[in-house]
Design an enzyme around this catalytic site. Structure first.
Site, PDB file in Angstrom:
ATOM      1  N   ARG A 104       0.885  -1.181   0.000  1.00 19.81           N
ATOM      2  CA  ARG A 104       0.000   0.000   0.000  1.00 19.81           C
ATOM      3  C   ARG A 104       0.911   1.216   0.000  1.00 19.81           C
ATOM      4  O   ARG A 104       1.711   1.402   0.922  1.00 19.81           O
ATOM      5  CB  ARG A 104      -0.903  -0.002   1.238  1.00 19.81           C
ATOM      6  CG  ARG A 104      -1.653   1.304   1.415  1.00 19.81           C
ATOM      7  CD  ARG A 104      -2.750   1.243   2.433  1.00 19.81           C
ATOM      8  NE  ARG A 104      -3.921   0.540   1.920  1.00 19.81           N
ATOM      9  CZ  ARG A 104      -5.130   0.579   2.468  1.00 19.81           C
ATOM     10  NH1 ARG A 104      -5.334   1.299   3.569  1.00 19.81           N
ATOM     11  NH2 ARG A 104      -6.134  -0.091   1.945  1.00 19.81           N
ATOM     12  N   HIS A 131      -7.456   0.778  -6.345  1.00 20.78           N
ATOM     13  CA  HIS A 131      -7.652  -0.067  -5.163  1.00 20.78           C
ATOM     14  C   HIS A 131      -8.341  -1.365  -5.627  1.00 20.78           C
ATOM     15  O   HIS A 131      -9.498  -1.624  -5.289  1.00 20.78           O
ATOM     16  CB  HIS A 131      -8.502   0.684  -4.138  1.00 20.78           C
ATOM     17  CG  HIS A 131      -8.492   0.080  -2.765  1.00 20.78           C
ATOM     18  ND1 HIS A 131      -7.693  -0.997  -2.415  1.00 20.78           N
ATOM     19  CD2 HIS A 131      -9.188   0.400  -1.641  1.00 20.78           C
ATOM     20  CE1 HIS A 131      -7.906  -1.296  -1.146  1.00 20.78           C
ATOM     21  NE2 HIS A 131      -8.811  -0.476  -0.649  1.00 20.78           N
ATOM     22  N   GLN A 134     -10.213  -3.986  -3.239  1.00 22.79           N
ATOM     23  CA  GLN A 134     -11.534  -3.583  -2.763  1.00 22.79           C
ATOM     24  C   GLN A 134     -12.612  -3.966  -3.771  1.00 22.79           C
ATOM     25  O   GLN A 134     -13.718  -4.366  -3.401  1.00 22.79           O
ATOM     26  CB  GLN A 134     -11.559  -2.067  -2.518  1.00 22.79           C
ATOM     27  CG  GLN A 134     -12.875  -1.563  -1.973  1.00 22.79           C
ATOM     28  CD  GLN A 134     -13.156  -2.062  -0.564  1.00 22.79           C
ATOM     29  OE1 GLN A 134     -12.296  -1.948   0.310  1.00 22.79           O
ATOM     30  NE2 GLN A 134     -14.336  -2.621  -0.331  1.00 22.79           N
ATOM     31  N   ASP A 219     -17.166   7.234  -1.701  1.00 16.49           N
ATOM     32  CA  ASP A 219     -15.917   7.090  -0.949  1.00 16.49           C
ATOM     33  C   ASP A 219     -15.651   8.435  -0.279  1.00 16.49           C
ATOM     34  O   ASP A 219     -16.310   9.440  -0.600  1.00 16.49           O
ATOM     35  CB  ASP A 219     -14.787   6.698  -1.933  1.00 16.49           C
ATOM     36  CG  ASP A 219     -13.471   6.369  -1.231  1.00 16.49           C
ATOM     37  OD1 ASP A 219     -13.484   6.153   0.009  1.00 16.49           O
ATOM     38  OD2 ASP A 219     -12.424   6.336  -1.914  1.00 16.49           O
ATOM     39  N   CYS A 259     -16.280   1.594   0.596  1.00 16.84           N
ATOM     40  CA  CYS A 259     -15.125   0.749   0.969  1.00 16.84           C
ATOM     41  C   CYS A 259     -14.762   0.881   2.440  1.00 16.84           C
ATOM     42  O   CYS A 259     -14.104   0.000   2.984  1.00 16.84           O
ATOM     43  CB  CYS A 259     -13.933   1.079   0.076  1.00 16.84           C
ATOM     44  SG  CYS A 259     -13.334   2.774   0.256  1.00 16.84           S
ATOM     45  N   ARG A 287     -13.579  -8.641   1.978  1.00 20.00           N
ATOM     46  CA  ARG A 287     -12.151  -8.405   1.724  1.00 20.00           C
ATOM     47  C   ARG A 287     -11.376  -9.671   2.077  1.00 20.00           C
ATOM     48  O   ARG A 287     -10.454 -10.070   1.382  1.00 20.00           O
ATOM     49  CB  ARG A 287     -11.640  -7.240   2.594  1.00 20.00           C
ATOM     50  CG  ARG A 287     -12.223  -5.884   2.246  1.00 20.00           C
ATOM     51  CD  ARG A 287     -11.803  -5.407   0.862  1.00 20.00           C
ATOM     52  NE  ARG A 287     -10.376  -5.372   0.692  1.00 20.00           N
ATOM     53  CZ  ARG A 287      -9.572  -4.372   1.093  1.00 20.00           C
ATOM     54  NH1 ARG A 287     -10.095  -3.300   1.644  1.00 20.00           N
ATOM     55  NH2 ARG A 287      -8.264  -4.424   0.885  1.00 20.00           N
TER      56      ARG A 287
HETATM   57  N1  NVA Z   1      -9.918   6.677  -1.335  1.00 20.45           N
HETATM   58  C1  NVA Z   1      -9.560   6.224  -0.012  1.00 20.45           C
HETATM   59  C2  NVA Z   1      -9.811   4.759   0.140  1.00 20.45           C
HETATM   60  C3  NVA Z   1      -9.512   4.197   1.497  1.00 20.45           C
HETATM   61  C4  NVA Z   1      -9.703   2.711   1.591  1.00 20.45           C
HETATM   62  C5  NVA Z   1      -8.102   6.543   0.252  1.00 20.45           C
HETATM   63  O1  NVA Z   1      -7.276   6.372  -0.660  1.00 20.45           O
HETATM   64  O2  NVA Z   1      -7.788   6.982   1.354  1.00 20.45           O
HETATM   65  N1   CP Z   2     -11.259  -0.225   2.569  1.00 19.68           N
HETATM   66  C1   CP Z   2     -10.001  -0.302   2.990  1.00 19.68           C
HETATM   67  O1   CP Z   2      -9.051  -0.548   2.221  1.00 19.68           O
HETATM   68  O2   CP Z   2      -9.855  -0.111   4.334  1.00 19.68           O
HETATM   69  P1   CP Z   2      -8.502   0.071   5.137  1.00 19.68           P
HETATM   70  O3   CP Z   2      -7.922   1.395   4.753  1.00 19.68           O
HETATM   71  O4   CP Z   2      -8.923   0.020   6.589  1.00 19.68           O
HETATM   72  O5   CP Z   2      -7.563  -1.038   4.792  1.00 19.68           O
END
Ligand code: NVA
Ligand code: CP
Length: 307
Positions: A104, A131, A134, A219, A259, A287
């Protein structure tokens, strides 16, 4: 290098993705029945997190344990990732020691570069652009509740961000129509939209995008790394909230997904996310199951075929 990676939904064929979703549903059933299944015994997943996570970390770690393997959490704070060791070097070293690497991070180019030098599969656990894990969970959730998503209409309301981009790729691979309503200046990447052709329609007004939708998705307005823009974004996105009025434009049996983490009162009201159409808890749980299917596909495809 002849290694399969999962950096975006386009790395797998449509057929492979459909098989993976079916497999996730099966692995979920098996887990609920308490039947052991350990095809990844002695396999190790390295998990590199340059951003925070609850769901992704816990689902990958639990998933590896349930499949008989092991997961290792690596943060840039206490590894050489945070001290500037070249990505190319980290990729070559790490991939000689583990069986798969989940990352990540911020720039999508970073994970692409890392994958180029990795001798084992690399999984995108979120970048600024995509992502995909997800979306595996979201598609599984839809298939469980409604069957095939082919031909359905999905409305994505809000920021043209990593989730929106992954929905665009999902529209291509799972053959659904995607309506996107995002404020000017926050629209999804034009190249990603164009590549999806007529599966995608951009709308100025969220209520118009929601008309006739079978699934509504939103989101957060400010993603990880955009914390300083929070106040500005609250103003820009104020009209892009998923609330009862918006849900009234959809088909009567439309579902709602997010998500998570969610900000009630911002991108979605409590009425909607905690209401009868919301499937966010199934979505979060999936997930685990979807990523178990992904890990099995990448690390023990023969076990899936024999099962
Ligand atoms: N768009 C959000 C998704 C979190 C799972 C982010 O990148 O923070
Ligand atoms: N939806 C998702 O990826 O959640 P986290 O940021 O908690 O991993």
């Amino acid at each position: 290098m002849n290694v399969r990676h999962f950096l975006t939904l386009l790395d797998f064929s449509s057929n492979e993705l459909h098989r993976l979703i079916k497999r996730a549903i099966k692995l979920k059933e098996r887990q609920k029945q308490g039947r052991l299944y350990e095809p990844l015994k002695n396999k190790v997943l390295a998990m590199v997190f340059e951003k925070s996570s609850t769901r992704t970390r816990v689902s990958f770690e639990s998933g590896m344990a349930q499949l008989g393997g092991h997961a290792m959490f690596l943060s840039p704070r206490d590894t050489q990732f945070g001290r500037g060791e070249p990505l190319e070097d980290s990729a070559r070293v790490l991939s000689r020691m583990v069986d798969a690497i989940m990352i990540r991070t911020f720039e999508h180019e970073k994970i692409e570069r890392f994958a180029d030098y990795s001798a084992c599969p690399v999984i995108n656990a979120l970048t600024d652009r995509y992502h995909p894990c997800q979306l595996l969970a979201d598609m599984q959730t839809w298939f469980e509740h409604r069957g095939d998503i082919r031909g359905a209409t999905v409305a994505f309301i809000g920021d043209g961000n990593n989730m929106c981009h992954s929905y665009i790729n999902a529209a291509r691979q799972f053959e659904f129509r995607l309506h996107i309503a995002a404020p000017g200046g926050y629209q999804p990447n034009a190249d990603i939209v164009v590549a999806a052709g007529n599966r995608i329609r951009l709308f100025e007004h969220p209520l118009e995008a929601a008309a006739g939708a079978d699934l509504v998705v939103t989101d957060v307005w400010a993603s990880m790394g955009q914390e300083e823009e929070q106040q500005e974004r609250e103003k820009v996105f104020a009209a892009f909230q998923v609330n009862d009025e918006l849900m009234q434009q959809t088909n009567a049996d439309a579902l709602f997904m997010h998500c998570l983490p969610a900000h009630r009162g911002e991108e979605v009201t409590a009425d909607v996310i905690d209401g009868a159409r919301s499937v966010v808890w199934d979505e979060a749980e999936n997930r685990l199951h979807a990523q178990k299917a992904l890990l099995e596909f990448l690390l023990a495809p023969e076990a899936a075929a024999a099962d």
